[in-house]
Write an enzyme that holds these catalytic residues in place. Structure first.
Site, PDB file in Angstrom:
ATOM      1  N   TYR A 322      26.473 -49.548   9.511  1.00  0.00           N
ATOM      2  CA  TYR A 322      25.690 -50.339   8.567  1.00  0.00           C
ATOM      3  C   TYR A 322      25.974 -51.835   8.642  1.00  0.00           C
ATOM      4  CZ  TYR A 322      25.101 -45.854   6.073  1.00  0.00           C
ATOM      5  OH  TYR A 322      24.807 -44.561   5.726  1.00  0.00           O
ATOM      6  N   THR A 358      20.005 -44.217  13.605  1.00  0.00           N
ATOM      7  CA  THR A 358      20.626 -45.084  12.605  1.00  0.00           C
ATOM      8  C   THR A 358      21.546 -44.279  11.700  1.00  0.00           C
ATOM      9  OG1 THR A 358      19.048 -44.807  10.778  1.00  0.00           O
ATOM     10  CG2 THR A 358      18.457 -46.366  12.520  1.00  0.00           C
ATOM     11  N   ASP A 359      22.462 -44.970  11.049  1.00  0.00           N
ATOM     12  CA  ASP A 359      23.194 -44.329   9.968  1.00  0.00           C
ATOM     13  C   ASP A 359      22.229 -44.089   8.807  1.00  0.00           C
ATOM     14  OD1 ASP A 359      25.322 -43.284   8.450  1.00  0.00           O
ATOM     15  OD2 ASP A 359      26.711 -44.743   9.300  1.00  0.00           O
ATOM     16  N   TRP A 360      22.694 -43.427   7.776  1.00  0.00           N
ATOM     17  CA  TRP A 360      21.808 -42.867   6.767  1.00  0.00           C
ATOM     18  C   TRP A 360      21.330 -43.911   5.745  1.00  0.00           C
ATOM     19  CZ3 TRP A 360      22.324 -39.900  10.403  1.00  0.00           C
ATOM     20  CH2 TRP A 360      22.034 -38.541  10.404  1.00  0.00           C
TER      21      TRP A 360
END
Length: 649
Positions: A322, A358-360
Site C-alpha cells: 500500500y 494489488t493489495d486489498w
C-alpha cells in the site's frame, strides 16, 4: 520395402501412437473428474468437459492443446464483462453446510458478504480469497467441490481459483488465518531463526499438500518484506531484517509450494513488492494515519534482494504494498498506482510477466458504521474517483484488483474509450495462463475421501511442533538455569497453562512458595488512536513495557528466580526485564506444550535472532527505517543465540 512405403508405414504407426496417447491422456482426465463433473461429453470415443456446453471439443477444452492456443481460444469467446470479472479477487464466505450459496454458521462480516455464487453470476468473478472456514477441513473440501460444480455450469465454465493467507502457523496476530485442522508451525521469523533451507522446503511441501487436498490453489504468501523498522506491525509474517537470509530461504519456500509444475502445486503471490518494511514510525499503510515509506539510508535497492530471489524461482504472482515510496519515483503515489514501480522496475528491469495483483481495497471507500468510513488505500490519488483509480492501477501495469468486486468500473472505462480491450486482454492472458497451468480447466476437483489422509497428519503435526521448539532463541541463562530438571522444582506460573506444566514440575499458587517462576509475555504494543476497528488490532506503537505493567513484572522477577519466555512478533525492548530475569528465551509462535518441552530440556533451543533487539526506544527512534540492524548498542545483536550446556550430576 522402398523408402516411400517405409516412411508411410512409419507415419501411420506414429500417428496411431499419438492418437493412442491422446486417448490415454483424455481417459486419465475422465477418471479424475468422472465422479464430480456434470458436463462430460463423448466425442469420437473421447470424453471431455464441455465447458461452454456446445457439444464439441473446443481448443480451450482440449488437454492436448498447447496452453497458449487454449488461452487464445477462450479469450476469443469471452465477453468484456467476463474479462472484467476475472480482474477482481475478493473474499467469499464458506457455509458450514458446504453449500456455495449457504449461510449456515456465518457470523460477523462473513454473514453480510455476497456468496461466491452471487459473485460468479452477477459479477462474473472467478477468483476468491477465503478467510474463515469450518474447523474441519473436510467441510471446506466439500464446499470447494460444490462451488466448482457451480462454476462449470456458467457460460464458459471457467473454474474458480481459491486463495488464502497463511494457515499453518501458531500465531497470536491477525495476519494468519485459523490453523485449526492443519499442522501448526512457528511463524516465519522462527524459520529464519533456524536458518535451515531444507526445513523450509519440507514445511512448504506440507502446506502444498494440505492446500491441494482441500482446493486452495493460490497462496497469498510468502511475505518477504524486511523488518528494518522494528515498530512495523507486520514483522511476524516476514523472515528477517536481513536481505540475504530472506533471499536464501524464500527460494525453497516458493519451490516447495509451487512444486515442479503448478499442475500439482500452489501459485505463490509473493509480497509486498518492492518491500513494505521501511514504514515511517512503523505505522502501517493499511490506514490513513500512516506516514509513508521512507528511505533515510538511501537503501531502496536492499529491499529488492529477496524479490530478485523470488523471480529466480518463478513466483507465479506478485503483490505490491500500500505504501508510497516517498521521493523514490517521479510521483509520490502508492505502489500499485505507481508506473515507475510496476512497469519500469518490475516489468521492464526484472522482465516479470506473471500476474500482478494489488493489495486489498485500493478503490472503494467502505462505511464501517455511523460516521466511520474506511478510506480506500488510494494514497497519493485520494481525489480520484473509483473509475479513475482503477484506470491508474491498470495503466501502472497491474492485472488484478485485490479485495474489490467492482468489474463494472473496467467495463465503464472501456466503453468510455479511456481503456482499450486490448490492454485488458494482456492481463486476462496472464490470469488465464495461471489457471491453465494450475490444471483447473482439466480437473478443478479434489478427492474428498483423501482429506483426512493428507491434512493434519501425525507426521506433519509433529514437524510443526518441532519448529515451534527448535526455533526458540535462548537470550540469557544465568548459572545455567535452563533447562530445568523435571519434577524437582516448585514453580509459579503466569500466562501459561498449569496443566501443561504439571507434567514437568509441581505448580504452586504463589511466588513465595516457588523455587522458580515461569512467565510468558508478548512483545508490547499500543493501539493507534483511530475509529477504524481493524486498525485497533494492529500491533503498532512502542516496543517496551511501561508503567504499572512493567513494575509488576519486575517485582515478580526480583521476588523469585524467573524464567521469562517472550513472543517476538516484533523486536521487543526489554533491558530491565533481561537484567532481572534468571533466564530469558524468545519464541516465534509456540504452544505452552512446546515451550515446556524446551524449558524442561526435552528439546534444545537452536534459534538465532532474525532481527536485533534494541536497547531502548530512543535508539529505535534514532535508527534509519530502511537500514538493517543499525540501532546503537543493541541489547541483543542480529544472529545472537545461546545454547544449553550439559549440567553436571
Amino acid at each position: 520395402m522402398n523408402k516411400s512405403t517405409f516412411y508411410f508405414l512409419t507415419f501411420i504407426i506414429l500417428a496411431g501412437c499419438q492418437q493412442s496417447q491422446k486417448k490415454k491422456e483424455s481417459l486419465e482426465l475422465n477418471e479424475v473428474v468422472q465422479g464430480k463433473s456434470t458436463i462430460l461429453v463423448d466425442q469420437n470415443g473421447v470424453q471431455f468437459r464441455d465447458l461452454n456446453k456446445n457439444k464439441k471439443l473446443d481448443i480451450y477444452e482440449d488437454i492436448n492443446q498447447p496452453i497458449e492456443a487454449r488461452i487464445d481460444d477462450l479469450l476469443s469467446q469471452m465477453t468484456l464483462e467476463e474479462k472484467a470479472g476475472m480482474m477482481f479477487i475478493n473474499g467469499a464466505p464458506v457455509s458450514a453446510d458446504a453449500k456455495p450459496d449457504g449461510k449456515e454458521g456465518l457470523e460477523g462480516p462473513a454473514s453480510r458478504m455476497a456468496s461466491v455464487v452471487e459473485n460468479m453470476d452477477k459479477l462474473k468473478m472467478t477468483h476468491f480469497n477465503i478467510w474463515s472456514i469450518p474447523a474441519d477441513p473436510n467441510f471446506f473440501a466439500k464446499w470447494y467441490n460444490n462451488t466448482q460444480q457451480v462454476a462449470e455450469k456458467t457460460r464458459l465454465g471457467i473454474p474458480i481459483t481459491i486463495a488464502s493467507d497463511p494457515r499453518h502457523h501458531f500465531s497470536n496476530t491477525i495476519f494468519s488465518m485459523s490453523a485449526k485442522g492443519f499442522a501448526q508451525f512457528c511463524e516465519m521469523p522462527g524459520f529464519a531463526a533456524i536458518g535451515d533451507e531444507n526445513l523450509v522446503a519440507e514445511f512448504a511441501n506440507i502446506v502444498r499438500q494440505e492446500y491441494l487436498a482441500i482446493g486452495i490453489r493460490e497462496a497469498l504468501h510468502p511475505q518477504i518484506d524486511l523488518a528494518t523498522e522494528p515498530r512495523w506491525a507486520r514483522i511476524s509474517g516476514n523472515f528477517s531484517e536481513d536481505a540475504e537470509l530472506t533471499a536464501r530461504l524464500v527460494k525453497p519456500y516458493i519451490r516447495g509450494l509451487q512444486g515442479e509444475k503448478l499442475s500439482n502445486g500452489i501459485a505463490c503471490m509473493t509480497k509486498h513488492f518492492p518491500g513494505g518494511g521501511p514504514q515511517k514510525e512503523g505505522l502501517d499503510p493499511h490506514f490513513s494515519f500512516q506516514k509513508g515509506q521512507i528511505y533515510p539510508g538511501d537503501n531502496f535497492d536492499y529491499h529488492l534482494i529477496p524479490f530478485e530471489a523470488a523471480f529466480e524461482v518463478n513466483t507465479a504472482a506478485i503483490m505490491p504494498y500500500y505504501g508510497v515510496p516517498t521521493d523514490q519515483t517521479d510521483e509520490n503515489v502508492a505502489m500499485a498506482y505507481n508506473k515507475t514501480i510496476i512497469t519500469t522496475l518490475l516489468r521492464e528491469k526484472y522482465k516479470y510477466d506473471g500476474v500482478v495483483c494489488t493489495d486489498w481495497g485500493l478503490i472503494t471507500d467502505l462505511p464501517m458504521g455511523p460516521d466511520v468510513v474506511w478510506k480506500a488505500r488510494a494514497w497519493g490519488v485520494e481525489d480520484l474517483n473509483a473509475a479513475d483509480r482503477a484506470l491508474k492501477i491498470i495503466e501502472a501495469g497491474c492485472d488484478q484488483f485485490g479485495g474489490e468486486n467492482r468489474p463494472e468500473l473496467v467495463v465503464q472505462l472501456v466503453k468510455e474509450g479511456k481503456l482499450t480491450e486490448e490492454r485488458i486482454d494482456v492481463s486476462i492472458k496472464r490470469l488465464l495462463k495461471q489457471k491453465f497451468e494450475l490444471g483447473l480447466f482439466d480437473n478443478p476437483f479434489v478427492d474428498e475421501t483423501k482429506v483426512n489422509e493428507i491434512v493434519g497428519t501425525e507426521a506433519s503435526v509433529a514437524l510443526g511442533e518441532k519448529t515451534q521448539k527448535i526455533s526458540m532463541t535462548l537470550l540469557k541463562n544465568d548459572k545455567s538455569t535452563l533447562p530445568l530438571s523435571q519434577k524437582k522444582f516448585k514453580v509459579y506460573l503466569e500466562n501459561i497453562d498449569s496443566a501443561a506444566v504439571a507434567n514437568y514440575a509441581e505448580v504452586v499458587a504463589t511466588p513465595e512458595a516457588a523455587d522458580f517462576a515461569i512467565i510468558r509475555l508478548n512483545t508490547p504494543w499500543y493501539p493507534a488512536e483511530t475509529n477504524v476497528p481493524m486498525a485497533k488490532g494492529f500491533h503498532h506503537g512502542d516496543l517496551d513495557f511501561k508503567g504499572d505493567e512493567k513494575q509488576r513484572i519486575l517485582d515478580l522477577l526480583n521476588k523469585v528466580p524467573t524464567i521469562v519466555d517472550i513472543y517476538l512478533d516484533r523486536p521487543a525492548v526489554i533491558p530491565e526485564i533481561t537484567n532481572a530475569a534468571a533466564a530469558l528465551i524468545a519464541n516465534y509462535g509456540a504452544s505452552d506444550k512446546s515451550v515446556c518441552e524446551v524449558l524442561f530440556g526435552n528439546t534444545a533451543p537452536q534459534g538465532k535472532l532474525p532481527f536485533e533487539l534494541p536497547s531502548s526506544m530512543d535508539t529505535v527512534k534514532n535508527q534509519k527505517t530502511d537500514v538493517p540492524y543499525d540501532s546503537e548498542n543493541p541489547l541483543f545483536e542480529f544472529g545472537f543465540g545461546l545454547e544449553y550446556h550439559k549440567k553436571e550430576n
